[in-house]
Enzyme design. Sequence first.
Site, mmCIF file in Angstrom:
data_model
loop_
_atom_site.group_PDB
_atom_site.id
_atom_site.type_symbol
_atom_site.label_atom_id
_atom_site.label_comp_id
_atom_site.label_asym_id
_atom_site.label_seq_id
_atom_site.Cartn_x
_atom_site.Cartn_y
_atom_site.Cartn_z
ATOM 1 N N HIS A 18 8.129 1.665 -11.708
ATOM 2 C CA HIS A 18 7.099 1.907 -10.691
ATOM 3 C C HIS A 18 7.266 3.308 -10.092
ATOM 4 O O HIS A 18 6.295 4.029 -9.901
ATOM 5 C CB HIS A 18 7.206 0.885 -9.538
ATOM 6 C CG HIS A 18 6.913 -0.533 -9.918
ATOM 7 N ND1 HIS A 18 7.773 -1.572 -9.641
ATOM 8 C CD2 HIS A 18 5.849 -1.097 -10.544
ATOM 9 C CE1 HIS A 18 7.240 -2.711 -10.070
ATOM 10 N NE2 HIS A 18 6.086 -2.448 -10.631
ATOM 11 N N LYS A 42 1.612 -15.314 -7.801
ATOM 12 C CA LYS A 42 2.860 -16.083 -7.886
ATOM 13 C C LYS A 42 3.601 -16.037 -6.553
ATOM 14 O O LYS A 42 3.270 -15.217 -5.695
ATOM 15 C CB LYS A 42 3.718 -15.463 -8.988
ATOM 16 C CG LYS A 42 3.914 -13.964 -8.792
ATOM 17 C CD LYS A 42 3.681 -13.140 -10.035
ATOM 18 C CE LYS A 42 3.580 -11.654 -9.641
ATOM 19 N NZ LYS A 42 3.209 -10.769 -10.697
ATOM 20 N N ARG A 91 3.266 -0.573 -19.900
ATOM 21 C CA ARG A 91 4.549 -0.366 -20.584
ATOM 22 C C ARG A 91 4.466 -0.652 -22.068
ATOM 23 O O ARG A 91 4.884 0.123 -22.896
ATOM 24 C CB ARG A 91 5.636 -1.272 -19.966
ATOM 25 C CG ARG A 91 6.011 -0.902 -18.552
ATOM 26 C CD ARG A 91 6.761 -2.014 -17.900
ATOM 27 N NE ARG A 91 5.966 -3.244 -17.915
ATOM 28 C CZ ARG A 91 6.329 -4.372 -17.380
ATOM 29 N NH1 ARG A 91 7.503 -4.480 -16.802
ATOM 30 N NH2 ARG A 91 5.545 -5.431 -17.411
ATOM 31 N N SER A 129 9.973 -6.238 -12.909
ATOM 32 C CA SER A 129 10.451 -6.830 -11.650
ATOM 33 C C SER A 129 11.034 -8.215 -11.907
ATOM 34 O O SER A 129 12.029 -8.602 -11.284
ATOM 35 C CB SER A 129 9.297 -6.950 -10.652
ATOM 36 O OG SER A 129 8.816 -5.686 -10.308
HETATM 37 O O1 PNS Z 1 2.289 -6.086 -9.705
HETATM 38 P P1 PNS Z 1 1.270 -7.099 -10.137
HETATM 39 O O2 PNS Z 1 1.669 -8.478 -9.671
HETATM 40 O O3 PNS Z 1 0.957 -7.052 -11.604
HETATM 41 O O4 PNS Z 1 -0.078 -6.699 -9.355
HETATM 42 C C1 PNS Z 1 -1.229 -7.473 -9.468
HETATM 43 C C2 PNS Z 1 -2.247 -7.109 -8.380
HETATM 44 C C3 PNS Z 1 -1.639 -7.280 -7.010
HETATM 45 C C4 PNS Z 1 -2.683 -5.666 -8.555
HETATM 46 C C5 PNS Z 1 -3.469 -8.054 -8.577
HETATM 47 O O5 PNS Z 1 -3.046 -9.377 -8.564
HETATM 48 C C6 PNS Z 1 -4.530 -7.854 -7.504
HETATM 49 O O6 PNS Z 1 -5.287 -6.916 -7.559
HETATM 50 N N1 PNS Z 1 -4.542 -8.748 -6.485
HETATM 51 C C7 PNS Z 1 -5.491 -8.700 -5.395
HETATM 52 C C8 PNS Z 1 -6.559 -9.793 -5.550
HETATM 53 C C9 PNS Z 1 -7.590 -9.389 -6.584
HETATM 54 O O7 PNS Z 1 -8.283 -8.395 -6.436
HETATM 55 N N2 PNS Z 1 -7.694 -10.200 -7.636
HETATM 56 C C10 PNS Z 1 -8.602 -9.975 -8.734
HETATM 57 C C11 PNS Z 1 -7.958 -9.170 -9.822
HETATM 58 S S1 PNS Z 1 -9.021 -9.029 -11.234
#
Ligand code: PNS
Length: 160
Positions: A18, A42, A91, A129
């Site tokens: 990150h 999650k 990645r 992570s």
């Molecule tokens: O680090 P991660 O867990 O891969 O990040 C995922 C994240 C937080 C970017 C994604 O879950 C997100 O955008 N969450 C906010 C809710 C949302 O907009 N959901 C629709 C995604 S298509």
Amino acid sequence: MKKLAVYPGSFDPLTLGHVDVVHRAARLFDHLILAVAVSVRKDTLFSIKERMAMARSLAATMPNVEAVEFNGLLVDYVRQIGARVIIRGLRAFSDFEYEFQMALTNRKMAPNVEVLFMMPRESYSYISSSVVREIASLGGDTSKFVPSFVHAALKRKFAP
Ligand code: PNS
């Protein structure tokens, strides 16, 4: 007009992968928002307060990076602050399906917002992570995978 980008994630916790993406994006944009998601799919190991504290520690090392928490839909947050670019790290092939689905869903909801994928340094491309959490939970040393302040936070979290 200032070029603004949002790098969202759960950052549970932040890894060196990150950090590498943050450095790369911060070189391309005038201002980068490290957007820490309150609600993620999650359960998280670290609370939003803890994940924000780590994001702030990283942002403090770079003049044009700011850590912000966001709740609700990512595209709503991005539009609300007037940004047009979402940064995501990519990645390996294994990331692709999830990222592809998310990027195209976000594009459908917000056609004016672009998702830009950036690859971290090859030597960090295997770090995740979830693996870091597992190593820390089993008493392993995570110092090669995360910044020092995250390493310290993991040690505190799993202190006997
Ligand atoms: O680090 P991660 O867990 O891969 O990040 C995922 C994240 C937080 C970017 C994604 O879950 C997100 O955008 N969450 C906010 C809710 C949302 O907009 N959901 C629709 C995604 S298509």
